[in-house]
Design an enzyme around this catalytic site. Sequence first.
Site, PDB file in Angstrom:
ATOM      1  N   ARG A   1      11.264  -1.091  11.321  1.00 41.49           N
ATOM      2  CA  ARG A   1      10.130  -0.519  12.033  1.00 41.49           C
ATOM      3  C   ARG A   1       9.913  -1.307  13.319  1.00 41.49           C
ATOM      4  O   ARG A   1      10.114  -2.514  13.356  1.00 41.49           O
ATOM      5  CB  ARG A   1       8.877  -0.624  11.151  1.00 41.49           C
ATOM      6  CG  ARG A   1       8.364   0.721  10.687  1.00 41.49           C
ATOM      7  CD  ARG A   1       7.328   0.611   9.628  1.00 41.49           C
ATOM      8  NE  ARG A   1       6.084  -0.007  10.075  1.00 41.49           N
ATOM      9  CZ  ARG A   1       4.976  -0.049   9.342  1.00 41.49           C
ATOM     10  NH1 ARG A   1       4.969   0.485   8.136  1.00 41.49           N
ATOM     11  NH2 ARG A   1       3.893  -0.629   9.787  1.00 41.49           N
TER      12      ARG A   1
ATOM     13  N   ARG B   1      12.072  -5.488   5.288  1.00 36.24           N
ATOM     14  CA  ARG B   1      11.949  -4.032   5.118  1.00 36.24           C
ATOM     15  C   ARG B   1      12.968  -3.284   5.980  1.00 36.24           C
ATOM     16  O   ARG B   1      13.151  -3.578   7.149  1.00 36.24           O
ATOM     17  CB  ARG B   1      10.531  -3.588   5.506  1.00 36.24           C
ATOM     18  CG  ARG B   1      10.385  -2.073   5.524  1.00 36.24           C
ATOM     19  CD  ARG B   1       8.961  -1.605   5.488  1.00 36.24           C
ATOM     20  NE  ARG B   1       8.118  -2.153   6.537  1.00 36.24           N
ATOM     21  CZ  ARG B   1       6.799  -2.024   6.549  1.00 36.24           C
ATOM     22  NH1 ARG B   1       6.186  -1.379   5.579  1.00 36.24           N
ATOM     23  NH2 ARG B   1       6.093  -2.544   7.524  1.00 36.24           N
TER      24      ARG B   1
ATOM     25  N   LYS C   1       0.834  -1.213   0.000  1.00 34.66           N
ATOM     26  CA  LYS C   1       0.000   0.000   0.000  1.00 34.66           C
ATOM     27  C   LYS C   1       0.868   1.262   0.000  1.00 34.66           C
ATOM     28  O   LYS C   1       0.629   2.189  -0.772  1.00 34.66           O
ATOM     29  CB  LYS C   1      -0.931   0.027   1.232  1.00 34.66           C
ATOM     30  CG  LYS C   1      -1.855  -1.166   1.334  1.00 34.66           C
ATOM     31  CD  LYS C   1      -2.761  -1.078   2.549  1.00 34.66           C
ATOM     32  CE  LYS C   1      -2.048  -1.102   3.875  1.00 34.66           C
ATOM     33  NZ  LYS C   1      -1.361  -2.375   4.180  1.00 34.66           N
TER      34      LYS C   1
ATOM     35  N   ARG D   1      -9.828   1.393   8.316  1.00 33.65           N
ATOM     36  CA  ARG D   1      -9.284   0.095   8.691  1.00 33.65           C
ATOM     37  C   ARG D   1     -10.273  -0.728   9.509  1.00 33.65           C
ATOM     38  O   ARG D   1      -9.989  -1.865   9.859  1.00 33.65           O
ATOM     39  CB  ARG D   1      -8.060   0.364   9.544  1.00 33.65           C
ATOM     40  CG  ARG D   1      -6.869  -0.471   9.211  1.00 33.65           C
ATOM     41  CD  ARG D   1      -5.803   0.030  10.150  1.00 33.65           C
ATOM     42  NE  ARG D   1      -4.617  -0.739  10.105  1.00 33.65           N
ATOM     43  CZ  ARG D   1      -3.534  -0.372   9.412  1.00 33.65           C
ATOM     44  NH1 ARG D   1      -3.551   0.715   8.677  1.00 33.65           N
ATOM     45  NH2 ARG D   1      -2.470  -1.109   9.464  1.00 33.65           N
TER      46      ARG D   1
HETATM   47  P1  AP5 Z   1       4.790  -1.579   1.921  1.00 32.85           P
HETATM   48  O1  AP5 Z   1       4.439  -0.846   0.689  1.00 32.85           O
HETATM   49  O2  AP5 Z   1       5.510  -0.840   2.985  1.00 32.85           O
HETATM   50  O3  AP5 Z   1       3.498  -2.330   2.500  1.00 32.85           O
HETATM   51  P2  AP5 Z   1       2.210  -1.770   3.234  1.00 32.85           P
HETATM   52  O4  AP5 Z   1       1.036  -2.414   2.598  1.00 32.85           O
HETATM   53  O5  AP5 Z   1       2.245  -0.291   3.294  1.00 32.85           O
HETATM   54  O6  AP5 Z   1       2.422  -2.442   4.661  1.00 32.85           O
HETATM   55  P3  AP5 Z   1       2.565  -1.807   6.107  1.00 32.85           P
HETATM   56  O7  AP5 Z   1       3.409  -2.774   6.901  1.00 32.85           O
HETATM   57  O8  AP5 Z   1       3.024  -0.398   6.073  1.00 32.85           O
HETATM   58  O9  AP5 Z   1       1.099  -1.876   6.559  1.00 32.85           O
HETATM   59  P4  AP5 Z   1       0.476  -1.654   7.930  1.00 32.85           P
HETATM   60  O10 AP5 Z   1      -0.938  -1.603   7.603  1.00 32.85           O
HETATM   61  O11 AP5 Z   1       0.877  -2.651   8.952  1.00 32.85           O
HETATM   62  O12 AP5 Z   1       1.137  -0.308   8.500  1.00 32.85           O
HETATM   63  P5  AP5 Z   1       0.578   1.135   8.770  1.00 32.85           P
HETATM   64  O13 AP5 Z   1       1.728   2.033   8.748  1.00 32.85           O
HETATM   65  O14 AP5 Z   1      -0.595   1.435   7.917  1.00 32.85           O
HETATM   66  O15 AP5 Z   1       5.672  -2.856   1.511  1.00 32.85           O
HETATM   67  C1  AP5 Z   1       6.214  -3.704   2.506  1.00 32.85           C
HETATM   68  C2  AP5 Z   1       7.602  -4.172   2.068  1.00 32.85           C
HETATM   69  O16 AP5 Z   1       7.483  -4.971   0.901  1.00 32.85           O
HETATM   70  C3  AP5 Z   1       8.541  -3.014   1.703  1.00 32.85           C
HETATM   71  O17 AP5 Z   1       9.834  -3.312   2.160  1.00 32.85           O
HETATM   72  C4  AP5 Z   1       8.489  -2.961   0.169  1.00 32.85           C
HETATM   73  O18 AP5 Z   1       9.711  -2.546  -0.389  1.00 32.85           O
HETATM   74  C5  AP5 Z   1       8.198  -4.398  -0.202  1.00 32.85           C
HETATM   75  N1  AP5 Z   1       7.327  -4.491  -1.372  1.00 32.85           N
HETATM   76  C6  AP5 Z   1       6.271  -3.684  -1.688  1.00 32.85           C
HETATM   77  N2  AP5 Z   1       5.702  -4.081  -2.838  1.00 32.85           N
HETATM   78  C7  AP5 Z   1       6.422  -5.174  -3.257  1.00 32.85           C
HETATM   79  C8  AP5 Z   1       6.301  -6.042  -4.398  1.00 32.85           C
HETATM   80  N3  AP5 Z   1       5.355  -5.860  -5.321  1.00 32.85           N
HETATM   81  N4  AP5 Z   1       7.190  -7.068  -4.496  1.00 32.85           N
HETATM   82  C9  AP5 Z   1       8.148  -7.265  -3.553  1.00 32.85           C
HETATM   83  N5  AP5 Z   1       8.312  -6.476  -2.463  1.00 32.85           N
HETATM   84  C10 AP5 Z   1       7.440  -5.442  -2.324  1.00 32.85           C
HETATM   85  O19 AP5 Z   1       0.012   1.003  10.268  1.00 32.85           O
HETATM   86  C11 AP5 Z   1       0.877   0.817  11.364  1.00 32.85           C
HETATM   87  C12 AP5 Z   1       0.073   0.819  12.654  1.00 32.85           C
HETATM   88  O20 AP5 Z   1      -0.523   2.109  12.874  1.00 32.85           O
HETATM   89  C13 AP5 Z   1      -1.103  -0.162  12.722  1.00 32.85           C
HETATM   90  O21 AP5 Z   1      -0.695  -1.465  13.075  1.00 32.85           O
HETATM   91  C14 AP5 Z   1      -2.005   0.506  13.772  1.00 32.85           C
HETATM   92  O22 AP5 Z   1      -1.551   0.258  15.070  1.00 32.85           O
HETATM   93  C15 AP5 Z   1      -1.821   1.977  13.458  1.00 32.85           C
HETATM   94  N6  AP5 Z   1      -2.818   2.470  12.493  1.00 32.85           N
HETATM   95  C16 AP5 Z   1      -2.562   2.989  11.261  1.00 32.85           C
HETATM   96  N7  AP5 Z   1      -3.700   3.332  10.637  1.00 32.85           N
HETATM   97  C17 AP5 Z   1      -4.710   3.026  11.487  1.00 32.85           C
HETATM   98  C18 AP5 Z   1      -6.127   3.120  11.407  1.00 32.85           C
HETATM   99  N8  AP5 Z   1      -6.730   3.615  10.315  1.00 32.85           N
HETATM  100  N9  AP5 Z   1      -6.856   2.718  12.460  1.00 32.85           N
HETATM  101  C19 AP5 Z   1      -6.269   2.234  13.589  1.00 32.85           C
HETATM  102  N10 AP5 Z   1      -4.924   2.098  13.732  1.00 32.85           N
HETATM  103  C20 AP5 Z   1      -4.151   2.495  12.683  1.00 32.85           C
HETATM  104 MG    MG Z   2       2.573   1.115   4.846  1.00 29.05          MG
END
Ligand code: AP5
Ligand code: MG
Length: 210
Positions: A158, A126, A17, A92
């Site tokens: 992270r 990552r 994402k 989410r």
């Molecule tokens: P990446 O693009 O970083 O993946 P992502 O889908 O963004 O995954 P995240 O781990 O960031 O998702 P998340 O939902 O846990 O985190 P968030 O920050 O939203 O890609 C991942 C890796 O794969 C990278 O190294 C990339 O290079 C590689 N990659 C990408 N595409 C690839 C491909 N096609 N092929 C190979 N490799 C690839 O949330 C973090 C925390 O914040 C949550 O756990 C929660 O506690 C809180 N939070 C955030 N938003 C909310 C909400 N709306 N409500 C409640 N809590 C929230």
């Molecule tokens: Mg992300």
Amino acid sequence: MNKDMKIVMLGIIGAGKGTQSKMIARHCGIPHISTGDIFREAVKNEDDLGRKTREIMKSGGLVPDSIVIDIVRKRLQKPDAQKGYILDGFPRTTNQAVEFGKGESVSIVFYISLKEDEVLRRLKGRRICAACKAEQNIYLDKDARDTCRKCGGRLIQREDDTEETIRVRIKTYLEQTQPLIEYYREKGLLSEIDGSQDIDAVFADIKKHL
Ligand code: AP5
Ligand code: MG
């Protein structure tokens, strides 16, 4: 390109994402709004929001809906978001989607699909530059083990990318976020993208809808 792109990125953790949001933002000239990035910045600054969210994020749970919705509403009032935006990591929960839908419309939801077994590998690989925030992955770039290829800064992981927390985050996603796939499909807004392809192929599929 369509006008007023109000994009929601949906998908399991590690689906890509964030990676794709940055590419869409450059392509469309609209802001990439990541609730996770907003919380991580608050944690780094050790401000009030950071104190409320740090332990929740570290444990793999979700920040309470009321806090998240308020933050997103305020962010969307800024001038740069008036012609469109990419929401990454929001909504989410069904409650977040319903509350958000009361005041805002969504143009398209990209659901980036990825099998669970690939999630662990991607997230354990990552790396983020402590200095310039550039993201790298040791499985995509063999040089991404110690120093940032852009600025030479130190690469870190992270706090929530430990195997234990990744497993909790997957569970949280399956229980609380996955239902949004059907929610948006029923509204006719969902476009499913195969997230197992390489990064450029995923983006090429997304671009067909922009
Ligand atoms: P990446 O693009 O970083 O993946 P992502 O889908 O963004 O995954 P995240 O781990 O960031 O998702 P998340 O939902 O846990 O985190 P968030 O920050 O939203 O890609 C991942 C890796 O794969 C990278 O190294 C990339 O290079 C590689 N990659 C990408 N595409 C690839 C491909 N096609 N092929 C190979 N490799 C690839 O949330 C973090 C925390 O914040 C949550 O756990 C929660 O506690 C809180 N939070 C955030 N938003 C909310 C909400 N709306 N409500 C409640 N809590 C929230
Ligand atoms: Mg992300």
